[in-house]
Design a protein around this motif. Structure first.
Motif, PDB file in Angstrom:
ATOM      1  N   ARG A   1      -8.429 -26.761 -16.313  1.00 15.52           N
ATOM      2  CA  ARG A   1      -8.190 -26.792 -14.869  1.00 15.52           C
ATOM      3  C   ARG A   1      -9.022 -27.918 -14.282  1.00 15.52           C
ATOM      4  O   ARG A   1     -10.073 -28.261 -14.815  1.00 15.52           O
ATOM      5  CB  ARG A   1      -8.532 -25.442 -14.271  1.00 15.52           C
ATOM      6  CG  ARG A   1      -7.618 -24.369 -14.921  1.00 15.52           C
ATOM      7  CD  ARG A   1      -7.849 -23.010 -14.463  1.00 15.52           C
ATOM      8  NE  ARG A   1      -7.481 -22.836 -13.063  1.00 15.52           N
ATOM      9  CZ  ARG A   1      -7.638 -21.678 -12.429  1.00 15.52           C
ATOM     10  NH1 ARG A   1      -8.133 -20.631 -13.060  1.00 15.52           N
ATOM     11  NH2 ARG A   1      -7.310 -21.567 -11.157  1.00 15.52           N
ATOM     12  N   LEU A   2      -8.549 -28.466 -13.187  1.00 18.04           N
ATOM     13  CA  LEU A   2      -9.175 -29.631 -12.591  1.00 18.04           C
ATOM     14  C   LEU A   2      -9.786 -29.297 -11.233  1.00 18.04           C
ATOM     15  O   LEU A   2      -9.151 -28.649 -10.400  1.00 18.04           O
ATOM     16  CB  LEU A   2      -8.128 -30.741 -12.422  1.00 18.04           C
ATOM     17  CG  LEU A   2      -8.546 -32.009 -11.667  1.00 18.04           C
ATOM     18  CD1 LEU A   2      -9.702 -32.717 -12.369  1.00 18.04           C
ATOM     19  CD2 LEU A   2      -7.343 -32.943 -11.532  1.00 18.04           C
ATOM     20  N   LEU A   3     -11.015 -29.751 -11.040  1.00 17.53           N
ATOM     21  CA  LEU A   3     -11.688 -29.676  -9.751  1.00 17.53           C
ATOM     22  C   LEU A   3     -11.845 -31.108  -9.251  1.00 17.53           C
ATOM     23  O   LEU A   3     -12.360 -31.965  -9.978  1.00 17.53           O
ATOM     24  CB  LEU A   3     -13.064 -29.023  -9.905  1.00 17.53           C
ATOM     25  CG  LEU A   3     -13.940 -28.996  -8.655  1.00 17.53           C
ATOM     26  CD1 LEU A   3     -13.333 -28.081  -7.581  1.00 17.53           C
ATOM     27  CD2 LEU A   3     -15.344 -28.531  -9.016  1.00 17.53           C
ATOM     28  N   VAL A   4     -11.389 -31.370  -8.024  1.00 19.44           N
ATOM     29  CA  VAL A   4     -11.474 -32.712  -7.459  1.00 19.44           C
ATOM     30  C   VAL A   4     -12.245 -32.657  -6.151  1.00 19.44           C
ATOM     31  O   VAL A   4     -12.034 -31.759  -5.329  1.00 19.44           O
ATOM     32  CB  VAL A   4     -10.063 -33.294  -7.192  1.00 19.44           C
ATOM     33  CG1 VAL A   4     -10.157 -34.659  -6.516  1.00 19.44           C
ATOM     34  CG2 VAL A   4      -9.279 -33.407  -8.481  1.00 19.44           C
ATOM     35  N   GLY A   5     -13.135 -33.638  -5.972  1.00 22.91           N
ATOM     36  CA  GLY A   5     -13.837 -33.816  -4.709  1.00 22.91           C
ATOM     37  C   GLY A   5     -13.274 -35.036  -4.001  1.00 22.91           C
ATOM     38  O   GLY A   5     -13.183 -36.122  -4.587  1.00 22.91           O
ATOM     39  N   TYR A   6     -12.855 -34.835  -2.751  1.00 20.09           N
ATOM     40  CA  TYR A   6     -12.285 -35.914  -1.957  1.00 20.09           C
ATOM     41  C   TYR A   6     -13.293 -36.361  -0.903  1.00 20.09           C
ATOM     42  O   TYR A   6     -13.987 -35.524  -0.318  1.00 20.09           O
ATOM     43  CB  TYR A   6     -11.012 -35.440  -1.249  1.00 20.09           C
ATOM     44  CG  TYR A   6      -9.910 -35.027  -2.193  1.00 20.09           C
ATOM     45  CD1 TYR A   6      -9.052 -35.974  -2.753  1.00 20.09           C
ATOM     46  CD2 TYR A   6      -9.732 -33.685  -2.535  1.00 20.09           C
ATOM     47  CE1 TYR A   6      -8.043 -35.597  -3.612  1.00 20.09           C
ATOM     48  CE2 TYR A   6      -8.721 -33.301  -3.398  1.00 20.09           C
ATOM     49  CZ  TYR A   6      -7.872 -34.256  -3.938  1.00 20.09           C
ATOM     50  OH  TYR A   6      -6.882 -33.874  -4.796  1.00 20.09           O
ATOM     51  N   ASP A   7     -13.326 -37.666  -0.647  1.00 16.28           N
ATOM     52  CA  ASP A   7     -14.204 -38.164   0.402  1.00 16.28           C
ATOM     53  C   ASP A   7     -13.538 -38.003   1.767  1.00 16.28           C
ATOM     54  O   ASP A   7     -12.429 -37.464   1.869  1.00 16.28           O
ATOM     55  CB  ASP A   7     -14.637 -39.608   0.130  1.00 16.28           C
ATOM     56  CG  ASP A   7     -13.506 -40.623   0.228  1.00 16.28           C
ATOM     57  OD1 ASP A   7     -12.419 -40.311   0.773  1.00 16.28           O
ATOM     58  OD2 ASP A   7     -13.719 -41.763  -0.240  1.00 16.28           O
ATOM     59  N   GLU A   8     -14.206 -38.473   2.809  1.00 13.19           N
ATOM     60  CA  GLU A   8     -13.708 -38.294   4.179  1.00 13.19           C
ATOM     61  C   GLU A   8     -12.380 -38.997   4.428  1.00 13.19           C
ATOM     62  O   GLU A   8     -11.649 -38.638   5.348  1.00 13.19           O
ATOM     63  CB  GLU A   8     -14.756 -38.759   5.192  1.00 13.19           C
ATOM     64  CG  GLU A   8     -15.219 -40.193   5.021  1.00 13.19           C
ATOM     65  CD  GLU A   8     -16.300 -40.386   3.955  1.00 13.19           C
ATOM     66  OE1 GLU A   8     -16.697 -41.544   3.749  1.00 13.19           O
ATOM     67  OE2 GLU A   8     -16.743 -39.406   3.316  1.00 13.19           O
ATOM     68  N   ASP A   9     -12.023 -39.970   3.579  1.00 10.69           N
ATOM     69  CA  ASP A   9     -10.744 -40.672   3.715  1.00 10.69           C
ATOM     70  C   ASP A   9      -9.661 -40.076   2.816  1.00 10.69           C
ATOM     71  O   ASP A   9      -8.547 -40.603   2.759  1.00 10.69           O
ATOM     72  CB  ASP A   9     -10.917 -42.153   3.374  1.00 10.69           C
ATOM     73  CG  ASP A   9     -11.870 -42.861   4.332  1.00 10.69           C
ATOM     74  OD1 ASP A   9     -11.814 -42.553   5.548  1.00 10.69           O
ATOM     75  OD2 ASP A   9     -12.666 -43.696   3.865  1.00 10.69           O
ATOM     76  N   GLY A  10     -10.003 -39.017   2.077  1.00 13.54           N
ATOM     77  CA  GLY A  10      -9.042 -38.382   1.186  1.00 13.54           C
ATOM     78  C   GLY A  10      -8.944 -39.023  -0.184  1.00 13.54           C
ATOM     79  O   GLY A  10      -8.068 -38.674  -0.974  1.00 13.54           O
ATOM     80  N   ALA A  11      -9.855 -39.947  -0.497  1.00 17.33           N
ATOM     81  CA  ALA A  11      -9.855 -40.590  -1.812  1.00 17.33           C
ATOM     82  C   ALA A  11     -10.600 -39.722  -2.821  1.00 17.33           C
ATOM     83  O   ALA A  11     -11.553 -39.015  -2.477  1.00 17.33           O
ATOM     84  CB  ALA A  11     -10.525 -41.960  -1.721  1.00 17.33           C
ATOM     85  N   VAL A  12     -10.177 -39.786  -4.079  1.00 18.80           N
ATOM     86  CA  VAL A  12     -10.844 -39.054  -5.158  1.00 18.80           C
ATOM     87  C   VAL A  12     -12.236 -39.651  -5.340  1.00 18.80           C
ATOM     88  O   VAL A  12     -12.381 -40.841  -5.628  1.00 18.80           O
ATOM     89  CB  VAL A  12     -10.037 -39.137  -6.470  1.00 18.80           C
ATOM     90  CG1 VAL A  12     -10.805 -38.492  -7.614  1.00 18.80           C
ATOM     91  CG2 VAL A  12      -8.665 -38.483  -6.296  1.00 18.80           C
ATOM     92  N   ALA A  13     -13.266 -38.822  -5.164  1.00 20.82           N
ATOM     93  CA  ALA A  13     -14.650 -39.288  -5.265  1.00 20.82           C
ATOM     94  C   ALA A  13     -15.432 -38.567  -6.355  1.00 20.82           C
ATOM     95  O   ALA A  13     -16.521 -39.002  -6.720  1.00 20.82           O
ATOM     96  CB  ALA A  13     -15.355 -39.106  -3.929  1.00 20.82           C
ATOM     97  N   ALA A  14     -14.889 -37.451  -6.869  1.00 14.40           N
ATOM     98  CA  ALA A  14     -15.592 -36.675  -7.895  1.00 14.40           C
ATOM     99  C   ALA A  14     -14.585 -35.797  -8.632  1.00 14.40           C
ATOM    100  O   ALA A  14     -13.568 -35.394  -8.048  1.00 14.40           O
ATOM    101  CB  ALA A  14     -16.668 -35.801  -7.254  1.00 14.40           C
TER     102      ALA A  14
END
Length: 184
Positions: A61-74
């Protein structure tokens, strides 16, 4: 700015491109995420496809962190154990924070979000991960509650004459969990 996390996000071209760009950026900044620099997103793509396959089979399973602009950051990949005697713990793989966001607390945010996501999985009592020795990662993970429970000296060959330890870290999820290396 804090990241916004999503567990099991829908996989589309934007997510794919974001993860591939992140993976290449982390690798090229010296991150220990399965490659040595220099790499391009295309170099990383086959490993992404392997992760996608495991996701489609329900093993990862995948956990994604998005920055304030919605870009993949983590990102972090949570891999379930299929062995009937080891289903009470999961692996955390490919833990990445964009180099521009490192040293700002986003790594801790990512690990806290991963712990929260894993706590929602039925019957899981611990998270295990491995990290490459020689980069100080053990200290970072220890500061987030993980304990070193194993080490294989020289198991990772980064280049000729540059072998690193493969370090196993454990985060018990139950306050009453057994000590390092013992999961009942």
């Amino acid at each position: 700015m804090p990241l916004t996390f999503e567990f099991d996000p829908p996989v589309d071209a934007g997510l794919r491109d974001g993860v591939l760009a992140l993976w290449a950026a982390v690798t090229n900044a010296g991150g220990a995420v399965g490659f040595v620099p220099p790499v391009t997103p295309e170099d990383v793509r086959p490993e992404w496809v392997r992760h996608l396959t495991a996701m489609s089979e329900g093993r990862t399973r995948l956990l994604v962190g998005y920055d304030e602009d919605g870009a993949v950051a983590a990102t972090a990949f949570v891999t379930l154990n299929t062995h009937r005697l080891m289903r009470h713990w999961v692996w955390l793989y490919t833990v990445m924070v964009h180099p521009a966001r490192q040293r700002g607390g986003q790594g801790r945010e990512l690990l806290a979000a991963a712990e929260k996501a894993v706590r929602g999985l039925d019957g899981v009592e611990a998270i295990r991960l491995t990290c490459r020795g020689g980069l100080g990662l053990e200290r970072f993970y220890a500061s987030c509650g993980y304990r070193e429970v194993g080490r294989v000296p020289g198991a990772i060959r980064v280049a000729d004459g540059d072998d690193r330890d493969d370090v196993t870290m454990l985060l018990p999820l139950d306050a009453g969990a057994p000590g390092p290396g013992r999961l009942n």
